[in-house]
Scaffold this motif. Sequence first.
Motif, PDB file in Angstrom:
ATOM      1  N   UNK A  73       0.821  -1.212   0.000  1.00 58.30           N
ATOM      2  CA  UNK A  73       0.000   0.000   0.000  1.00 58.30           C
ATOM      3  C   UNK A  73       0.854   1.259   0.000  1.00 58.30           C
ATOM      4  N   UNK A  74       2.014   1.224   0.630  1.00 62.69           N
ATOM      5  CA  UNK A  74       2.868   2.420   0.694  1.00 62.69           C
ATOM      6  C   UNK A  74       3.199   2.975  -0.694  1.00 62.69           C
ATOM      7  N   UNK A  75       3.629   2.138  -1.653  1.00 65.10           N
ATOM      8  CA  UNK A  75       3.846   2.689  -3.010  1.00 65.10           C
ATOM      9  C   UNK A  75       2.572   2.729  -3.836  1.00 65.10           C
ATOM     10  N   UNK A  76       1.414   2.469  -3.197  1.00 70.73           N
ATOM     11  CA  UNK A  76       0.104   2.493  -3.854  1.00 70.73           C
ATOM     12  C   UNK A  76      -0.021   1.429  -4.941  1.00 70.73           C
ATOM     13  N   UNK A  77       0.685   0.315  -4.769  1.00 70.66           N
ATOM     14  CA  UNK A  77       0.490  -0.822  -5.666  1.00 70.66           C
ATOM     15  C   UNK A  77      -0.908  -1.408  -5.448  1.00 70.66           C
ATOM     16  N   UNK A  78      -1.274  -1.537  -4.190  1.00 70.68           N
ATOM     17  CA  UNK A  78      -2.632  -1.935  -3.808  1.00 70.68           C
ATOM     18  C   UNK A  78      -3.115  -0.925  -2.781  1.00 70.68           C
ATOM     19  N   UNK A  79      -4.264  -0.324  -3.022  1.00 74.82           N
ATOM     20  CA  UNK A  79      -4.782   0.662  -2.092  1.00 74.82           C
ATOM     21  C   UNK A  79      -5.517  -0.007  -0.935  1.00 74.82           C
ATOM     22  N   UNK A  80      -5.569   0.715   0.186  1.00 77.04           N
ATOM     23  CA  UNK A  80      -6.264   0.193   1.345  1.00 77.04           C
ATOM     24  C   UNK A  80      -7.723  -0.098   1.080  1.00 77.04           C
ATOM     25  N   UNK A  81      -8.319   0.717   0.212  1.00 75.95           N
ATOM     26  CA  UNK A  81      -9.725   0.517  -0.141  1.00 75.95           C
ATOM     27  C   UNK A  81      -9.917  -0.826  -0.837  1.00 75.95           C
ATOM     28  N   UNK A  82      -8.913  -1.253  -1.601  1.00 74.31           N
ATOM     29  CA  UNK A  82      -8.995  -2.549  -2.273  1.00 74.31           C
ATOM     30  C   UNK A  82      -8.953  -3.681  -1.258  1.00 74.31           C
ATOM     31  N   UNK A  83      -8.038  -3.557  -0.243  1.00 79.06           N
ATOM     32  CA  UNK A  83      -7.992  -4.567   0.819  1.00 79.06           C
ATOM     33  C   UNK A  83      -9.337  -4.622   1.551  1.00 79.06           C
ATOM     34  N   UNK A  84      -9.925  -3.443   1.799  1.00 75.98           N
ATOM     35  CA  UNK A  84     -11.196  -3.394   2.527  1.00 75.98           C
ATOM     36  C   UNK A  84     -12.314  -4.055   1.723  1.00 75.98           C
ATOM     37  N   UNK A  85     -12.345  -3.802   0.403  1.00 75.99           N
ATOM     38  CA  UNK A  85     -13.384  -4.400  -0.432  1.00 75.99           C
ATOM     39  C   UNK A  85     -13.241  -5.921  -0.498  1.00 75.99           C
ATOM     40  N   UNK A  86     -12.026  -6.421  -0.339  1.00 75.00           N
ATOM     41  CA  UNK A  86     -11.796  -7.864  -0.451  1.00 75.00           C
ATOM     42  C   UNK A  86     -11.941  -8.623   0.849  1.00 75.00           C
ATOM     43  N   UNK A  87     -12.622  -8.042   1.851  1.00 76.91           N
ATOM     44  CA  UNK A  87     -12.694  -8.704   3.150  1.00 76.91           C
ATOM     45  C   UNK A  87     -13.448 -10.036   3.074  1.00 76.91           C
ATOM     46  N   UNK A  88     -14.433 -10.135   2.197  1.00 73.15           N
ATOM     47  CA  UNK A  88     -15.179 -11.393   2.089  1.00 73.15           C
ATOM     48  C   UNK A  88     -14.272 -12.514   1.575  1.00 73.15           C
ATOM     49  N   UNK A  89     -13.477 -12.197   0.553  1.00 74.50           N
ATOM     50  CA  UNK A  89     -12.531 -13.191   0.041  1.00 74.50           C
ATOM     51  C   UNK A  89     -11.497 -13.540   1.092  1.00 74.50           C
ATOM     52  N   UNK A  90     -11.073 -12.538   1.868  1.00 72.51           N
ATOM     53  CA  UNK A  90     -10.101 -12.787   2.925  1.00 72.51           C
ATOM     54  C   UNK A  90     -10.657 -13.758   3.963  1.00 72.51           C
ATOM     55  N   UNK A  91     -11.925 -13.590   4.335  1.00 72.99           N
ATOM     56  CA  UNK A  91     -12.552 -14.491   5.309  1.00 72.99           C
ATOM     57  C   UNK A  91     -12.612 -15.912   4.757  1.00 72.99           C
ATOM     58  N   UNK A  92     -12.938 -16.041   3.469  1.00 74.37           N
ATOM     59  CA  UNK A  92     -13.008 -17.367   2.852  1.00 74.37           C
ATOM     60  C   UNK A  92     -11.627 -18.034   2.850  1.00 74.37           C
ATOM     61  N   UNK A  93     -10.601 -17.272   2.463  1.00 76.09           N
ATOM     62  CA  UNK A  93      -9.241 -17.826   2.429  1.00 76.09           C
ATOM     63  C   UNK A  93      -8.781 -18.198   3.836  1.00 76.09           C
ATOM     64  N   UNK A  94      -9.033 -17.335   4.809  1.00 73.05           N
ATOM     65  CA  UNK A  94      -8.623 -17.609   6.187  1.00 73.05           C
ATOM     66  C   UNK A  94      -9.335 -18.843   6.719  1.00 73.05           C
ATOM     67  N   UNK A  95     -10.641 -18.966   6.455  1.00 71.41           N
ATOM     68  CA  UNK A  95     -11.378 -20.145   6.903  1.00 71.41           C
ATOM     69  C   UNK A  95     -10.833 -21.414   6.253  1.00 71.41           C
ATOM     70  N   UNK A  96     -10.440 -21.321   4.986  1.00 65.76           N
ATOM     71  CA  UNK A  96      -9.870 -22.481   4.296  1.00 65.76           C
ATOM     72  C   UNK A  96      -8.537 -22.877   4.912  1.00 65.76           C
ATOM     73  N   UNK A  97      -7.684 -21.875   5.178  1.00 67.54           N
ATOM     74  CA  UNK A  97      -6.391 -22.161   5.806  1.00 67.54           C
ATOM     75  C   UNK A  97      -6.599 -22.771   7.182  1.00 67.54           C
ATOM     76  N   UNK A  98      -7.531 -22.228   7.967  1.00 65.52           N
ATOM     77  CA  UNK A  98      -7.802 -22.764   9.305  1.00 65.52           C
ATOM     78  C   UNK A  98      -8.291 -24.205   9.222  1.00 65.52           C
ATOM     79  N   UNK A  99      -9.110 -24.511   8.217  1.00 69.12           N
ATOM     80  CA  UNK A  99      -9.599 -25.880   8.055  1.00 69.12           C
ATOM     81  C   UNK A  99      -8.466 -26.837   7.690  1.00 69.12           C
ATOM     82  N   UNK A 100      -7.472 -26.330   6.950  1.00 69.54           N
ATOM     83  CA  UNK A 100      -6.344 -27.179   6.539  1.00 69.54           C
ATOM     84  C   UNK A 100      -5.419 -27.468   7.714  1.00 69.54           C
ATOM     85  N   UNK A 101      -5.135 -26.449   8.532  1.00 69.00           N
ATOM     86  CA  UNK A 101      -4.153 -26.628   9.613  1.00 69.00           C
ATOM     87  C   UNK A 101      -4.750 -27.333  10.822  1.00 69.00           C
ATOM     88  N   UNK A 102      -6.076 -27.426  10.924  1.00 67.57           N
ATOM     89  CA  UNK A 102      -6.692 -28.158  12.025  1.00 67.57           C
ATOM     90  C   UNK A 102      -7.128 -29.522  11.502  1.00 67.57           C
TER      91      UNK A 102
END
Length: 253
Positions: A175-204
Amino acid sequence: MSLIDHLRELRRRMAWIAVGLLVGLGFGWWQSDWAMRKLTAPLDEIAANAGLEVHKTFTEVSAPLDLKLRVALFLGIVVSSPWWLFQIGLFMTPGLTRKEKRVTLALAAIAFPMFLGGVAFAWWAIPSLLDLFLGAAPEGFGLYLETSQYLIFTTQVILTFGVMFVFPLFMVALTLPQVVRGKTWAKGWRWAVVVIATVAAIVTPSADVLSMLLVSAPMIVLYLLGVGVCLLVDRRADRKTAALGLTVDLEEV
């Protein structure tokens, strides 16, 4: 830099990371027996407090050797973390300005204590998880536990939390060099939750939802904290852009 130059740089950094991991693997093999005793100590202590008799077993002939290699690799990743985190930082610096390079390398330096913080958090949390699960056992019952399953679970959870503690820094570095803006990270929170849940399911390794939720919840909090910092970086960058008399169409970024 061209795409070919980036690929060459990636290959070079991956080679240096592999060298560091091999050195760490050698150390991990040397200390693997000690590590296995330390990793199983919370289980023995909590089982004793709960009045459970624990029998740690292997179900396959090759399991002890396979487990020793896994634990050695786990130790190798942890021990060599300053090296491979620094190599990742170096991979991100080509093409940046001098100031951006300094900031990126500073973030890479901060990443090491953050990684250790994630490892320490997981090490602190695992006994609480064990206490929650084993405390539900009726009095007088024993526990036959497949050793490989338990140690794979603990090492995967520890490494996952180590990486997740570093991930917000990676978000800020982009985000510092504006390669990805913070607003983009915020909009992708649903995908982030899905990925995190998948990773949690794999490690448990267990199929219960409770353990997956207990592992994924701190990761989601870390992601949201990273989003908050990135939005602050966006605001600062927009103010600087406005001071230069330029405009930024946030809807198109």
